[in-house]
Write a protein that holds these residues in place. Structure first.
Motif, PDB file in Angstrom:
ATOM      1  N   ALA A 233      65.245  60.943  52.234  1.00  0.00           N
ATOM      2  CA  ALA A 233      64.057  61.793  52.293  1.00  0.00           C
ATOM      3  C   ALA A 233      64.314  63.153  51.643  1.00  0.00           C
ATOM      4  O   ALA A 233      63.473  63.668  50.897  1.00  0.00           O
ATOM      5  N   LYS A 234      65.483  63.732  51.912  1.00  0.00           N
ATOM      6  CA  LYS A 234      65.823  65.018  51.297  1.00  0.00           C
ATOM      7  C   LYS A 234      65.928  64.887  49.778  1.00  0.00           C
ATOM      8  O   LYS A 234      65.504  65.776  49.035  1.00  0.00           O
ATOM      9  N   ALA A 235      66.489  63.762  49.320  1.00  0.00           N
ATOM     10  CA  ALA A 235      66.603  63.544  47.876  1.00  0.00           C
ATOM     11  C   ALA A 235      65.219  63.436  47.243  1.00  0.00           C
ATOM     12  O   ALA A 235      64.976  63.951  46.148  1.00  0.00           O
ATOM     13  N   TYR A 236      64.301  62.770  47.943  1.00  0.00           N
ATOM     14  CA  TYR A 236      62.925  62.683  47.433  1.00  0.00           C
ATOM     15  C   TYR A 236      62.286  64.079  47.391  1.00  0.00           C
ATOM     16  O   TYR A 236      61.557  64.417  46.446  1.00  0.00           O
ATOM     17  N   TYR A 237      62.555  64.890  48.407  1.00  0.00           N
ATOM     18  CA  TYR A 237      61.999  66.246  48.406  1.00  0.00           C
ATOM     19  C   TYR A 237      62.509  67.038  47.201  1.00  0.00           C
ATOM     20  O   TYR A 237      61.725  67.679  46.500  1.00  0.00           O
ATOM     21  N   TYR A 238      63.808  66.979  46.961  1.00  0.00           N
ATOM     22  CA  TYR A 238      64.385  67.764  45.867  1.00  0.00           C
ATOM     23  C   TYR A 238      63.971  67.240  44.492  1.00  0.00           C
ATOM     24  O   TYR A 238      64.043  67.982  43.500  1.00  0.00           O
ATOM     25  N   THR A 239      63.528  65.989  44.414  1.00  0.00           N
ATOM     26  CA  THR A 239      63.015  65.460  43.145  1.00  0.00           C
ATOM     27  C   THR A 239      61.481  65.548  43.088  1.00  0.00           C
ATOM     28  O   THR A 239      60.838  64.906  42.269  1.00  0.00           O
ATOM     29  N   LYS A 240      60.906  66.318  44.040  1.00  0.00           N
ATOM     30  CA  LYS A 240      59.474  66.627  44.076  1.00  0.00           C
ATOM     31  C   LYS A 240      58.588  65.413  44.349  1.00  0.00           C
ATOM     32  O   LYS A 240      57.410  65.406  44.012  1.00  0.00           O
ATOM     33  N   LYS A 241      59.167  64.401  44.996  1.00  0.00           N
ATOM     34  CA  LYS A 241      58.372  63.246  45.435  1.00  0.00           C
ATOM     35  C   LYS A 241      58.055  63.483  46.914  1.00  0.00           C
ATOM     36  O   LYS A 241      58.580  62.834  47.813  1.00  0.00           O
ATOM     37  N   TYR A 242      57.152  64.451  47.120  1.00  0.00           N
ATOM     38  CA  TYR A 242      56.953  65.009  48.446  1.00  0.00           C
ATOM     39  C   TYR A 242      56.356  64.015  49.444  1.00  0.00           C
ATOM     40  O   TYR A 242      56.733  64.004  50.612  1.00  0.00           O
ATOM     41  N   GLN A 243      55.416  63.186  48.989  1.00  0.00           N
ATOM     42  CA  GLN A 243      54.801  62.245  49.912  1.00  0.00           C
ATOM     43  C   GLN A 243      55.804  61.203  50.397  1.00  0.00           C
ATOM     44  O   GLN A 243      55.813  60.818  51.573  1.00  0.00           O
ATOM     45  N   LYS A 244      56.686  60.758  49.496  1.00  0.00           N
ATOM     46  CA  LYS A 244      57.729  59.808  49.908  1.00  0.00           C
ATOM     47  C   LYS A 244      58.667  60.458  50.917  1.00  0.00           C
ATOM     48  O   LYS A 244      59.113  59.812  51.872  1.00  0.00           O
ATOM     49  N   ALA A 245      58.970  61.739  50.693  1.00  0.00           N
ATOM     50  CA  ALA A 245      59.819  62.464  51.641  1.00  0.00           C
ATOM     51  C   ALA A 245      59.146  62.542  53.007  1.00  0.00           C
ATOM     52  O   ALA A 245      59.768  62.265  54.039  1.00  0.00           O
ATOM     53  N   ILE A 246      57.847  62.863  53.015  1.00  0.00           N
ATOM     54  CA  ILE A 246      57.105  62.962  54.275  1.00  0.00           C
ATOM     55  C   ILE A 246      57.091  61.626  55.008  1.00  0.00           C
ATOM     56  O   ILE A 246      57.316  61.556  56.222  1.00  0.00           O
ATOM     57  N   ASP A 247      56.846  60.551  54.270  1.00  0.00           N
ATOM     58  CA  ASP A 247      56.784  59.217  54.892  1.00  0.00           C
ATOM     59  C   ASP A 247      58.095  58.860  55.587  1.00  0.00           C
ATOM     60  O   ASP A 247      58.094  58.296  56.687  1.00  0.00           O
ATOM     61  N   LEU A 248      59.212  59.190  54.951  1.00  0.00           N
ATOM     62  CA  LEU A 248      60.511  58.894  55.549  1.00  0.00           C
ATOM     63  C   LEU A 248      60.808  59.802  56.742  1.00  0.00           C
ATOM     64  O   LEU A 248      61.287  59.346  57.786  1.00  0.00           O
ATOM     65  N   PHE A 249      60.518  61.088  56.597  1.00  0.00           N
ATOM     66  CA  PHE A 249      60.759  62.008  57.709  1.00  0.00           C
ATOM     67  C   PHE A 249      59.930  61.613  58.941  1.00  0.00           C
ATOM     68  O   PHE A 249      60.384  61.730  60.076  1.00  0.00           O
ATOM     69  N   LYS A 250      58.717  61.102  58.700  1.00  0.00           N
ATOM     70  CA  LYS A 250      57.869  60.708  59.826  1.00  0.00           C
ATOM     71  C   LYS A 250      58.397  59.459  60.517  1.00  0.00           C
ATOM     72  O   LYS A 250      58.125  59.245  61.700  1.00  0.00           O
ATOM     73  N   GLN A 251      59.134  58.620  59.791  1.00  0.00           N
ATOM     74  CA  GLN A 251      59.778  57.470  60.433  1.00  0.00           C
ATOM     75  C   GLN A 251      60.718  57.943  61.536  1.00  0.00           C
ATOM     76  O   GLN A 251      60.796  57.338  62.604  1.00  0.00           O
ATOM     77  N   LEU A 252      61.427  59.023  61.261  1.00  0.00           N
ATOM     78  CA  LEU A 252      62.347  59.578  62.256  1.00  0.00           C
ATOM     79  C   LEU A 252      61.584  60.178  63.425  1.00  0.00           C
ATOM     80  O   LEU A 252      61.994  60.051  64.580  1.00  0.00           O
ATOM     81  N   GLU A 253      60.464  60.815  63.122  1.00  0.00           N
ATOM     82  CA  GLU A 253      59.664  61.432  64.171  1.00  0.00           C
ATOM     83  C   GLU A 253      59.098  60.376  65.119  1.00  0.00           C
ATOM     84  O   GLU A 253      59.066  60.577  66.339  1.00  0.00           O
TER      85      GLU A 253
END
Length: 384
Positions: A233-253
């Motif tokens: 998720a962090k790697a997606y954030y740093y590559t500006k794929k923000y929605q993919k990052a959000i989707d993964l972070f929400k899995q943890l939530e």
């Protein structure tokens, strides 16, 4: 099974050397004890034959081994200790005494026995690995790093040592070294998922985001490991794929495995997508999750989100709340710009520009902000 048979053969051979007791030993009975793993019975049987005052090295070793396998560490140490007195440089005895003391929590004694092995056999991989495990933190004792380096030098493909050494390198922020250690071990065992998982946060630190995503997505097909989810998720954030990052972070939530960091990156991702309501929600969640040295930074982010969404009263309150936790140069600068450009309150802007310069911002990282603040202070003073 092969190990057991070898042990039995050695026992048989050694027993022939004890002329005074050889006739008393029932070899078939002893064999049965070993074959059925009744080590306590074997120990008591041998002890009954040879007595408490036995001073033969091989006999002491055999009885000590039986007690050790039976889980009787007290008796095992007693017999191994006598054997050590007779032959203090016997590696099997030293290893056994080190193991017994480790199990009993006598770490310092275990270190002494294992250190003796290292002096006798300086290329013994196992002893350096065992010694390293006796030190909990390299921050408190550099010997952990020394022993791990020695073990890794002897066998760079051994996964446990490679993972531990990489972790220590990472603790010292030596990410290139950590990456190199793991890379070599993975080449020797490409299916080792533990090593692959350990490599992800290191690769993120080195900004190898494409590698993290490619490797991490493969690992996620095997199992949804929380650490892997976070790293990808962090790697997606740093590559500006923000929605993919959000989707993964929400899995943890969803599974209650989110934390301060994941919530913070979720907020940053929403802000990048200009979804300010969600950015504000997740920044507040971040603040609620942990009161930490970073709390002022979170309020700074919350103020920025409110400001960008034209909620100026809330922005002002968030910035000032951040100051209550820690008066940082960033917050002073944000407040100065906020009062100067958004609220057009020049007196307050001048106050925060001066506080910003007094807070000793970085002369290298904040060079442009410092110059702008000085120029703006001069302009505002002229206006007065």
């Amino acid at each position: 099974m092969k190990r057991l048979l070898t042990l039995l053969i050695l026992f048989g051979l050694s027993l022939t050397g004890y002329a005074q007791n050889a006739t008393a030993v029932d070899k078939e009975k002893l064999f049965d004890f070993y074959q059925t793993q009744r080590y306590a019975d074997a120990a008591q049987y041998l002890k009954g034959i040879y007595g408490e005052e036995v001073n033969d090295f091989k006999t002491l070793s055999q009885i000590g081994y039986c007690f050790l396998m039976a889980g009787n560490n007290v008796e095992a140490e007693k017999f191994y200790g006598k054997a050590y007195t007779l032959q203090p440089q016997s590696l099997p005895i030293l290893f056994s005494l080190g193991s017994i003391n480790t199990k009993r929590g006598n770490t310092e004694k275990a270190k002494l026995y294992y250190s003796e092995i290292a002096k006798i056999d300086s290329n013994n991989f196992n002893v350096y690995k065992l010694l390293a495990n006796l030190y909990s933190s390299p921050k408190n004792d550099s010997l952990k790093l020394i022993y791990l380096l020695k073990a890794n030098q002897i066998n760079p493909l051994e996964g446990d040592v490679a993972a531990d050494l990489a972790e220590v390198h990472a603790a010292y922020q030596q990410y290139e070294k950590a990456y190199h250690v793991l890379d070599i071990a993975i080449k020797g065992d490409s299916d080792n998922l533990v090593l692959q998982r350990a490599k992800l946060p290191i690769a993120n630190q080195l900004k190898r985001y494409s590698e993290v995503i490619a490797s991490g997505e493969k690992l996620l097909k095997d199992a949804a490991d929380a650490g892997v989810v976070k790293d990808v998720a962090k790697a997606y954030y740093y590559t500006k794929k923000y929605q993919k990052a959000i989707d993964l972070f929400k899995q943890l939530e969803v599974v209650a495995m989110g934390n301060e960091t994941t919530l913070y990156y979720t907020s940053l991702s929403y802000r990048a997508l200009k979804n300010y309501p969600q950015a504000a929600i997740y920044t507040r969640k971040t603040i609620d999750e942990a009161i930490s040295p970073n709390t002022s930074s979170y309020y700074s982010l919350l103020g920025l989100v409110y400001e960008e969404n034209n909620q100026l009263a809330l922005a002002s309150a968030a910035y000032k709340k951040g100051l209550q936790f820690k008066a940082t140069a960033t917050l002073y600068y944000r407040l100065a710009i906020f009062y100067d450009t958004r609220l057009k309150q020049e007196k307050n802007a001048l106050k925060y520009y001066n506080l910003y310069l007094k807070s000793k911002p970085s002369l290298t990282d904040d060079k442009e902000e410092i110059k702008f603040s000085k120029d703006r202070i001069a302009q505002l003073n002229l206006a007065d």
